[in-house]
Design a protein around this motif. Structure first.
Motif, PDB file in Angstrom:
ATOM      1  N   LEU A  64      24.302  50.180  21.036  1.00  0.00           N
ATOM      2  CA  LEU A  64      25.745  50.333  21.272  1.00  0.00           C
ATOM      3  C   LEU A  64      26.497  49.002  21.155  1.00  0.00           C
ATOM      4  O   LEU A  64      25.937  47.936  21.428  1.00  0.00           O
ATOM      5  CB  LEU A  64      25.989  50.923  22.661  1.00  0.00           C
ATOM      6  N   ILE A  65      27.752  49.122  20.798  1.00  0.00           N
ATOM      7  CA  ILE A  65      28.623  47.949  20.666  1.00  0.00           C
ATOM      8  C   ILE A  65      29.908  48.232  21.432  1.00  0.00           C
ATOM      9  O   ILE A  65      30.551  49.254  21.204  1.00  0.00           O
ATOM     10  CB  ILE A  65      28.936  47.699  19.174  1.00  0.00           C
ATOM     11  N   ASP A  66      30.266  47.348  22.343  1.00  0.00           N
ATOM     12  CA  ASP A  66      31.537  47.483  23.058  1.00  0.00           C
ATOM     13  C   ASP A  66      32.541  46.534  22.398  1.00  0.00           C
ATOM     14  O   ASP A  66      32.403  45.313  22.472  1.00  0.00           O
ATOM     15  CB  ASP A  66      31.355  47.143  24.548  1.00  0.00           C
ATOM     16  N   SER A  67      33.536  47.112  21.753  1.00  0.00           N
ATOM     17  CA  SER A  67      34.457  46.302  20.943  1.00  0.00           C
ATOM     18  C   SER A  67      35.597  45.661  21.732  1.00  0.00           C
ATOM     19  O   SER A  67      36.489  45.050  21.118  1.00  0.00           O
ATOM     20  CB  SER A  67      35.038  47.148  19.809  1.00  0.00           C
ATOM     21  N   HIS A  68      35.597  45.802  23.047  1.00  0.00           N
ATOM     22  CA  HIS A  68      36.644  45.127  23.828  1.00  0.00           C
ATOM     23  C   HIS A  68      36.187  44.959  25.275  1.00  0.00           C
ATOM     24  O   HIS A  68      36.159  45.913  26.035  1.00  0.00           O
ATOM     25  CB  HIS A  68      37.958  45.912  23.762  1.00  0.00           C
ATOM     26  N   VAL A  69      35.851  43.728  25.633  1.00  0.00           N
ATOM     27  CA  VAL A  69      35.445  43.433  27.020  1.00  0.00           C
ATOM     28  C   VAL A  69      36.121  42.127  27.464  1.00  0.00           C
ATOM     29  O   VAL A  69      36.700  41.409  26.639  1.00  0.00           O
ATOM     30  CB  VAL A  69      33.907  43.246  27.142  1.00  0.00           C
ATOM     31  N   HIS A  70      36.046  41.853  28.749  1.00  0.00           N
ATOM     32  CA  HIS A  70      36.450  40.537  29.252  1.00  0.00           C
ATOM     33  C   HIS A  70      35.324  40.025  30.138  1.00  0.00           C
ATOM     34  O   HIS A  70      35.234  40.379  31.310  1.00  0.00           O
ATOM     35  CB  HIS A  70      37.765  40.625  30.033  1.00  0.00           C
ATOM     36  N   LEU A  71      34.461  39.209  29.560  1.00  0.00           N
ATOM     37  CA  LEU A  71      33.249  38.780  30.288  1.00  0.00           C
ATOM     38  C   LEU A  71      33.564  37.901  31.487  1.00  0.00           C
ATOM     39  O   LEU A  71      32.752  37.778  32.399  1.00  0.00           O
ATOM     40  CB  LEU A  71      32.297  38.043  29.333  1.00  0.00           C
ATOM     41  N   CYS A  72      34.733  37.276  31.487  1.00  0.00           N
ATOM     42  CA  CYS A  72      35.106  36.406  32.615  1.00  0.00           C
ATOM     43  C   CYS A  72      35.669  37.188  33.791  1.00  0.00           C
ATOM     44  O   CYS A  72      36.014  36.595  34.808  1.00  0.00           O
ATOM     45  CB  CYS A  72      36.159  35.395  32.181  1.00  0.00           C
ATOM     46  N   MET A  73      35.835  38.472  33.621  1.00  0.00           N
ATOM     47  CA  MET A  73      36.417  39.261  34.714  1.00  0.00           C
ATOM     48  C   MET A  73      35.461  40.371  35.106  1.00  0.00           C
ATOM     49  O   MET A  73      34.830  40.994  34.248  1.00  0.00           O
ATOM     50  CB  MET A  73      37.727  39.903  34.264  1.00  0.00           C
ATOM     51  N   SER A  74      35.391  40.632  36.410  1.00  0.00           N
ATOM     52  CA  SER A  74      34.606  41.776  36.866  1.00  0.00           C
ATOM     53  C   SER A  74      35.547  42.974  36.960  1.00  0.00           C
ATOM     54  O   SER A  74      36.765  42.817  36.976  1.00  0.00           O
ATOM     55  CB  SER A  74      33.982  41.490  38.219  1.00  0.00           C
ATOM     56  N   GLY A  75      34.970  44.157  37.050  1.00  0.00           N
ATOM     57  CA  GLY A  75      35.793  45.361  37.187  1.00  0.00           C
ATOM     58  C   GLY A  75      36.179  45.638  38.625  1.00  0.00           C
ATOM     59  O   GLY A  75      36.578  46.743  38.958  1.00  0.00           O
ATOM     60  N   SER A  76      36.068  44.625  39.466  1.00  0.00           N
ATOM     61  CA  SER A  76      36.399  44.779  40.888  1.00  0.00           C
ATOM     62  C   SER A  76      37.799  45.367  41.080  1.00  0.00           C
ATOM     63  O   SER A  76      38.721  45.077  40.317  1.00  0.00           O
ATOM     64  CB  SER A  76      36.331  43.401  41.562  1.00  0.00           C
ATOM     65  N   ILE A  77      37.921  46.171  42.138  1.00  0.00           N
ATOM     66  CA  ILE A  77      39.255  46.701  42.456  1.00  0.00           C
ATOM     67  C   ILE A  77      39.874  45.924  43.625  1.00  0.00           C
ATOM     68  O   ILE A  77      40.971  46.243  44.080  1.00  0.00           O
ATOM     69  CB  ILE A  77      39.205  48.211  42.792  1.00  0.00           C
ATOM     70  N   ASP A  78      39.170  44.910  44.086  1.00  0.00           N
ATOM     71  CA  ASP A  78      39.646  44.097  45.202  1.00  0.00           C
ATOM     72  C   ASP A  78      40.643  43.060  44.655  1.00  0.00           C
ATOM     73  O   ASP A  78      40.275  42.153  43.905  1.00  0.00           O
ATOM     74  CB  ASP A  78      38.433  43.413  45.837  1.00  0.00           C
TER      75      ASP A  78
END
Ligand SMILES: [Zn+2]
Length: 424
Positions: A64-78
């Motif tokens: 699989l290939i994810d064509s849009h991520v932000h590795l410097c950010m977590s998906g935290s909701i806090d």
């Protein structure tokens, strides 16, 4: 006919990445790490046992290939945590980037295209520390994105100086990458349905940048929502539209005509809806659900019109976790009318073409034998991607991929970042 080094892998089903339906009972012949043949599993039983690997209880599909991520950010909701991570130093971000890469890897995502970060930390990490042989996740990053002063984008980038054009700013920064990210609209409103913003850059400024980028062999990805910001970017010749909420039919037709890629990041909107209670002051859940429904309609239309759609999650956004959100985005593609195999095609072949990766994307003769193995049948996908049986890299079961239950739960607990554990 058969060489000793060849391996005949019998599979229950094969989804090859081209978008056609799954093929049942196939044999994939691998020699020296490459696929040399794929044939119907009729005669394989006559082969000597030492030449055969039995995966008849499994379905295989491309990496699989994810064509849009932000590795410097977590998906935290806090919210507090999200603000802190924006201020984190490079040294603080490195363990977080690595944790996110592990999450991608454990979900079978072995190539990601980053969407930018404000200090260019991902690009620095790639130059200084990333070792794809230790953890085989390929990363492409634009470094810092570009936005206009006083407009949305400072979370992920920088703006040109007052006396500078967009192109001049790009040339001044001269980031060591062949991917350029431009922000050309605002964010979507979570309180007013279909609210649109003005383009950040003129067609001339964008066009000047794209021409120079082409000359330098760079691709330009453009964050754009709304009719005008998207049209400006397409007419300027950009390579891909990111998000594209409320872009409208005419823009989709234009994209189909010009072969511009679209990465619709649908799950971001669903994640807002799921986490609306944490953001009561700024999110009207009814509006978010309308935004989501509208984007699903646009994705259905894109399929009908033949737009090149690559699957990307925008992981690192609120509630969008690295790795596992891939499955969520796939489910939404299917809700919009893409078949399972077409959805996988968007997450493999289309992504590989968008990222310019020739060794990934499809399972076919002539390509390296890279693929994911999920126990069960295609009807159990995409759910089964969360706990893969194994993955093959260059013809061998990956040593790095362990089916250790503790390993797959790393995605929840392991990352020790600047303020202790990563919180979700
Ligand atoms: Zn993004």
């Amino acid at each position: 006919m058969t060489q000793k080094s060849s391996n005949h892998i019998r599979v229950g089903s094969l989804i090859d990445g081209h978008g056609g339906p799954a093929r049942k009972k196939q044999v994939v012949v691998v020699e020296s790490g490459y696929i040399v043949d794929i044939y119907d599993d009729i005669a394989a039983e006559k082969l000597p046992a030492e030449l055969v690997t039995d995966l008849t209880h499994c379905v295989i599909l491309p990496i699989l290939i994810d064509s849009h991520v932000h590795l410097c950010m977590s998906g935290s909701i806090d919210q507090e945590f999200r603000e802190k991570q924006l201020e984190a130093t490079y040294e603080e971000l490195v363990p977080m980037i690595e944790e996110h890469l592990r999450h991608h890897f454990s979900h079978g995502v072995l190539a990601v295209r980053d969407g930018g970060d404000r200090s260019g930390c991902v690009l620095r990490y790639l130059e200084e520390r990333h070792d794809p042989s230790a953890l085989p996740v390929l990363v492409t990053s634009p470094g810092r994105a570009y936005h206009r002063r006083d407009r949305y984008g400072s979370l992920i980038g920088v703006c040109p100086e007052d006396d500078e054009s967009l192109l001049q700013a790009v040339l001044r920064l001269a980031q060591p990458t062949r991917l350029i990210k431009v922000v050309n609209s605002g964010l979507n409103s979570m309180t007013r349905f279909a609210q649109q913003t003005e383009p950040q850059f003129s067609r001339q400024q964008l066009g000047e940048l794209v021409s120079e980028a082409k000359r330098l062999g760079c691709k330009v990805m453009v964050h754009a929502n709304g009719e005008d910001p998207v049209r400006t970017a397409i007419k300027a010749g950009c390579h891909s539209i990111e998000h594209g909420f409320f872009m409208g039919r005419q823009n989709l037709e234009l994209m189909a005509e010009k072969g511009v890629y679209w990465v619709p990041t649908i799950y971001t909107m669903k994640a807002y809806a799921l986490n609306a209670e944490h953001y009561r002051a700024s999110i009207d859940v009814k509006v978010v659900e309308q935004n989501l429904a509208h984007q699903l309609e646009q994705v259905a239309l894109a399929r009908e019109l033949g737009v090149k759609v690559a699957l990307g999650t925008d992981s690192g956004s609120i509630g969008v976790l690295h790795g596992e959100s891939m499955m969520e985005e796939m489910k939404l593609f299917m809700r919009a009318g893409f078949s399972l195999a077409e959805t996988i095609g968007c997450a493999t072949k289309q992504g590989a073409q968008l990222l310019g990766l020739t060794d990934l994307g499809t399972i076919e003769p002539g390509k390296p034998a890279n693929f994911l193995v999920a126990r069960g049948t295609p009807s159990q996908l995409p759910r089964k991607l969360t706990y893969l049986e194994t993955m093959y890299l260059n013809g061998q079961p990956s040593q790095a991929y362990r089916r250790d239950p503790d390993y797959t739960t790393l995605r929840k607990f392991e990352g020790v970042a600047f303020s202790g554990k990563v919180r979700y």
